[in-house]
Motif scaffolding. Sequence first.
Motif, PDB file in Angstrom:
ATOM      1  N   GLY A   1       0.956  -1.740  -0.346  1.00 29.29           N
ATOM      2  CA  GLY A   1      -0.062   0.459  -0.241  1.00 29.29           C
ATOM      3  C   GLY A   1       0.516   0.908   0.049  1.00 29.29           C
ATOM      4  N   GLN A   2       2.107   1.465   1.184  1.00 23.09           N
ATOM      5  CA  GLN A   2       3.057   2.024   1.414  1.00 23.09           C
ATOM      6  C   GLN A   2       3.391   2.529  -0.743  1.00 23.09           C
ATOM      7  OE1 GLN A   2       5.186   1.694   4.222  1.00 23.09           O
ATOM      8  NE2 GLN A   2       3.009   2.769   5.862  1.00 23.09           N
ATOM      9  N   LEU A   3       3.654   1.353  -0.713  1.00 21.02           N
ATOM     10  CA  LEU A   3       4.841   1.155  -2.751  1.00 21.02           C
ATOM     11  C   LEU A   3       3.628   2.272  -3.667  1.00 21.02           C
ATOM     12  CD1 LEU A   3       6.936   0.884  -3.984  1.00 21.02           C
ATOM     13  CD2 LEU A   3       5.940  -1.544  -5.003  1.00 21.02           C
ATOM     14  N   TRP A   4       2.307   1.619  -3.403  1.00 22.87           N
ATOM     15  CA  TRP A   4       1.421   1.544  -4.222  1.00 22.87           C
ATOM     16  C   TRP A   4       1.425   3.013  -3.922  1.00 22.87           C
ATOM     17  CZ3 TRP A   4      -3.544   4.361  -2.154  1.00 22.87           C
ATOM     18  CH2 TRP A   4      -4.006   4.948  -3.586  1.00 22.87           C
ATOM     19  N   TYR A   5       0.984   3.911  -3.168  1.00 21.52           N
ATOM     20  CA  TYR A   5       1.099   5.395  -2.559  1.00 21.52           C
ATOM     21  C   TYR A   5       1.678   6.542  -2.960  1.00 21.52           C
ATOM     22  CZ  TYR A   5      -0.523   9.440   0.101  1.00 21.52           C
ATOM     23  OH  TYR A   5      -0.989  10.826   0.477  1.00 21.52           O
ATOM     24  N   GLN A   6       3.032   5.147  -2.724  1.00 19.53           N
ATOM     25  CA  GLN A   6       5.022   6.479  -3.062  1.00 19.53           C
ATOM     26  C   GLN A   6       4.532   6.866  -5.071  1.00 19.53           C
ATOM     27  OE1 GLN A   6       8.148   7.655  -1.555  1.00 19.53           O
ATOM     28  NE2 GLN A   6       7.250   8.231  -3.699  1.00 19.53           N
ATOM     29  N   LEU A   7       3.515   5.606  -6.011  1.00 15.78           N
ATOM     30  CA  LEU A   7       4.432   5.732  -7.245  1.00 15.78           C
ATOM     31  C   LEU A   7       2.829   6.735  -7.215  1.00 15.78           C
ATOM     32  CD1 LEU A   7       4.140   2.179  -7.815  1.00 15.78           C
ATOM     33  CD2 LEU A   7       5.779   3.674  -8.651  1.00 15.78           C
ATOM     34  N   ALA A   8       1.802   6.809  -7.119  1.00 11.35           N
ATOM     35  CA  ALA A   8       1.075   8.037  -6.788  1.00 11.35           C
ATOM     36  C   ALA A   8       2.085   9.368  -6.947  1.00 11.35           C
ATOM     37  CB  ALA A   8      -0.898   8.155  -6.471  1.00 11.35           C
TER      38      ALA A   8
ATOM     39  N   THR B   1      -1.434   2.559  -9.570  1.00 10.82           N
ATOM     40  CA  THR B   1      -2.147   1.167  -9.734  1.00 10.82           C
ATOM     41  C   THR B   1      -1.423   0.518 -10.778  1.00 10.82           C
ATOM     42  OG1 THR B   1      -3.959   2.337  -8.860  1.00 10.82           O
ATOM     43  CG2 THR B   1      -4.451   0.216  -9.114  1.00 10.82           C
ATOM     44  N   GLU B   2      -2.349   1.186 -12.185  1.00  5.50           N
ATOM     45  CA  GLU B   2      -1.225   0.557 -13.265  1.00  5.50           C
ATOM     46  C   GLU B   2       0.195   0.134 -13.393  1.00  5.50           C
ATOM     47  OE1 GLU B   2      -2.253   2.646 -16.567  1.00  5.50           O
ATOM     48  OE2 GLU B   2      -4.512   2.137 -16.446  1.00  5.50           O
ATOM     49  N   THR B   3       0.853   1.129 -12.108  1.00  6.65           N
ATOM     50  CA  THR B   3       2.414   0.365 -12.129  1.00  6.65           C
ATOM     51  C   THR B   3       1.951  -0.688 -11.423  1.00  6.65           C
ATOM     52  OG1 THR B   3       3.034   2.561 -12.277  1.00  6.65           O
ATOM     53  CG2 THR B   3       4.537   1.180 -11.284  1.00  6.65           C
TER      54      THR B   3
ATOM     55  N   TRP C   1       4.622  -4.226 -12.571  1.00  4.45           N
ATOM     56  CA  TRP C   1       5.356  -3.909 -11.788  1.00  4.45           C
ATOM     57  C   TRP C   1       5.368  -6.064 -12.227  1.00  4.45           C
ATOM     58  CZ3 TRP C   1       7.687   0.143  -8.817  1.00  4.45           C
ATOM     59  CH2 TRP C   1       8.500   0.812  -9.360  1.00  4.45           C
ATOM     60  N   THR C   2       4.244  -6.786 -11.773  1.00  2.36           N
ATOM     61  CA  THR C   2       3.786  -8.163 -10.888  1.00  2.36           C
ATOM     62  C   THR C   2       3.689  -8.240 -12.375  1.00  2.36           C
ATOM     63  OG1 THR C   2       2.303  -6.865  -9.199  1.00  2.36           O
ATOM     64  CG2 THR C   2       1.943  -9.556  -9.677  1.00  2.36           C
ATOM     65  N   ASP C   3       3.460  -8.347 -13.315  1.00  2.00           N
ATOM     66  CA  ASP C   3       2.873  -8.589 -14.798  1.00  2.00           C
ATOM     67  C   ASP C   3       4.511  -9.058 -14.610  1.00  2.00           C
ATOM     68  OD1 ASP C   3       0.514  -8.916 -14.680  1.00  2.00           O
ATOM     69  OD2 ASP C   3       0.417  -6.875 -16.330  1.00  2.00           O
ATOM     70  N   LYS C   4       5.725  -7.786 -14.814  1.00  2.00           N
ATOM     71  CA  LYS C   4       6.701  -8.021 -15.519  1.00  2.00           C
ATOM     72  C   LYS C   4       8.022  -8.475 -14.524  1.00  2.00           C
ATOM     73  CE  LYS C   4       7.063  -4.238 -18.025  1.00  2.00           C
ATOM     74  NZ  LYS C   4       7.046  -2.957 -18.380  1.00  2.00           N
ATOM     75  N   GLY C   5       7.585  -9.170 -13.549  1.00  2.00           N
ATOM     76  CA  GLY C   5       8.570 -10.022 -11.731  1.00  2.00           C
ATOM     77  C   GLY C   5       8.997  -9.034 -11.403  1.00  2.00           C
ATOM     78  N   TYR C   6       8.560  -7.881 -10.827  1.00  6.49           N
ATOM     79  CA  TYR C   6       9.652  -6.849  -9.894  1.00  6.49           C
ATOM     80  C   TYR C   6       8.587  -7.136  -8.891  1.00  6.49           C
ATOM     81  CZ  TYR C   6      11.069  -4.476 -14.574  1.00  6.49           C
ATOM     82  OH  TYR C   6      10.824  -3.942 -15.818  1.00  6.49           O
ATOM     83  N   ILE C   7       7.685  -8.101  -8.635  1.00  9.63           N
ATOM     84  CA  ILE C   7       7.295  -7.956  -7.413  1.00  9.63           C
ATOM     85  C   ILE C   7       6.475  -9.874  -7.664  1.00  9.63           C
ATOM     86  CG2 ILE C   7       4.877  -7.464  -5.998  1.00  9.63           C
ATOM     87  CD1 ILE C   7       4.849  -4.798  -7.468  1.00  9.63           C
TER      88      ILE C   7
ATOM     89  N   GLY D   1      -3.879 -10.986 -10.156  1.00  9.28           N
ATOM     90  CA  GLY D   1      -4.983 -10.567 -11.274  1.00  9.28           C
ATOM     91  C   GLY D   1      -6.878 -11.003 -10.871  1.00  9.28           C
ATOM     92  N   THR D   2      -7.444 -10.734  -9.954  1.00  6.76           N
ATOM     93  CA  THR D   2      -8.489 -11.027  -9.333  1.00  6.76           C
ATOM     94  C   THR D   2      -9.822 -10.174 -10.126  1.00  6.76           C
ATOM     95  OG1 THR D   2      -9.074 -10.606  -7.785  1.00  6.76           O
ATOM     96  CG2 THR D   2      -8.452 -12.530  -8.106  1.00  6.76           C
ATOM     97  N   LYS D   3      -8.624  -8.624 -10.186  1.00  3.80           N
ATOM     98  CA  LYS D   3      -9.475  -7.382 -10.792  1.00  3.80           C
ATOM     99  C   LYS D   3      -8.360  -6.581 -11.498  1.00  3.80           C
ATOM    100  CE  LYS D   3     -13.008  -6.974  -7.181  1.00  3.80           C
ATOM    101  NZ  LYS D   3     -13.846  -6.097  -6.146  1.00  3.80           N
ATOM    102  N   THR D   4      -9.554  -5.997 -12.265  1.00  2.00           N
ATOM    103  CA  THR D   4      -8.254  -5.275 -12.980  1.00  2.00           C
ATOM    104  C   THR D   4      -7.436  -3.801 -12.127  1.00  2.00           C
ATOM    105  OG1 THR D   4     -10.128  -3.547 -14.046  1.00  2.00           O
ATOM    106  CG2 THR D   4      -9.219  -5.603 -14.949  1.00  2.00           C
ATOM    107  N   PRO D   5      -6.855  -2.606 -13.114  1.00  2.47           N
ATOM    108  CA  PRO D   5      -6.980  -1.735 -12.194  1.00  2.47           C
ATOM    109  C   PRO D   5      -7.892  -0.839 -12.077  1.00  2.47           C
ATOM    110  CG  PRO D   5      -4.635  -2.163 -13.470  1.00  2.47           C
ATOM    111  CD  PRO D   5      -5.826  -3.448 -13.771  1.00  2.47           C
ATOM    112  N   ALA D   6      -8.759  -0.818 -12.634  1.00  2.00           N
ATOM    113  CA  ALA D   6      -9.840  -0.127 -13.294  1.00  2.00           C
ATOM    114  C   ALA D   6     -10.550  -0.525 -12.055  1.00  2.00           C
ATOM    115  CB  ALA D   6     -10.192  -0.494 -14.694  1.00  2.00           C
TER     116      ALA D   6
END
Length: 431
Positions: A207-214, A244-246, A250-256, A407-412
């Motif tokens: 959650g903090q990474l998501w916020y930091q990216l925002a 959210t999209e990042t 990053w998960t899809d690319k294997g960073y997370i 992957g159970t919900k999209t970013p949107a």
Amino acid sequence: MRTSRILTAVAAIGVSALALSGCAAGGSSEGDGNTLKLWHFESETSAMGIAWDEAIKVFEKETGAKVEFEEKSFEQIRSTASQVLNSNEAPDILEYNKGNATAGLLASQGLLSSLDDAVKKYGWDDKLSPSLQTTARYDENGIMGSGDWYGVPNYGEFVQVYYNKDMFAANGVAVPTTMPEFEAALQTFADKGITPLAESAQEYPLGQLWYQLALTKADRDWVDDYQLYTNPVDWNDEAITYGTETVKDWTDKGYIAQDASGFKAEDAGTAFINGTYPIFVSGSWWQGRFATDITSYDWGSFLFPGTTLTPGSAGNMWVIPENAKNKELAEQFIDITLRPEIQALIGNNGGVPVAADAADITDPKSQELIANFNTVNDNDGLAFYPDWPTPTFYDQLNAGLQELINGTKTPAEVQEQLGEQYQSGVDDIIG
């Protein structure tokens, strides 16, 4: 010993959410007027635990009073707070989390004592910068930034990037100073079969990474809208959408790692300690633990690139319940924790002091940590934390991000869900 104990030791910091409630008249006519009942949830070996231990010794020596100290876990305080603070069992002073949904909520319910007179008496406002005072003051609605003082922070905290210097060197990765460089570093590790980011979606790190990216796409006005309800938040704006999209990208690319959805903060932190991951984006509260536990490699820290805004704030606060029986003793103890010699103990043991003499900080890694914090603070970059706006948003944000990386919900879909939950919580606060 981590259970209840009575001894010369204190504490005070770090947790992000104690929620107590209940109310009764304060005063010192009931109970033992020569005993200070104190609660906190710090480890004895943490920076704050070490400092508060010394502060208790000084307090007992100078006042002749005794400290009755009970160590409580965060969950113990959060789950029993309302009942305890609404009873004669309330402590005289305790460590409490800052923010609208925590200390602000209690202040608005009349559960915490106003500290305005003590602030004037001891000059605490002269020791704390304006940005650090934000989370100490709350208006009648429990919104931070104005109104009476209801808590006194004596350390700071913020999110930074911890990195394994040995893994960086072995893979030819330099410390990044821009977002493109940061993403290139992540890709370099991923190309070599190394998941770069230690993460946890079950608890706060993701959650903090998501916020930091925002925050890399935000400004101070955006932070005020999100945290202080200055204007409505558009949950499809550039900042939130990028965050959210990042995370998904990053998960899809294997960073997370996708299985980070089941990891707790402790899992992510210990995996970094063990050298499994080269990078851990998390709070300064890990600094002392890393200094003690990382023995097999060299490590360091740097600020997240691409922005001057960083999750962080003044640390958790000393608060005095309205039902406290020895408020004057509690105020004296708070003042001792702000003395330079006590603050230096925080700084030299991995914490972030707010009123230390810089010359007293001698540990090199502590100097690096404090320099990073000062850079953020000097730029008015403390942007608080993503879950602060409402009492329920911590769990809601974690749940949403778990669905995102599963992957159970999209970013949107995640943004729509979080936006509705955020607004519902804010409406409950401000009407």
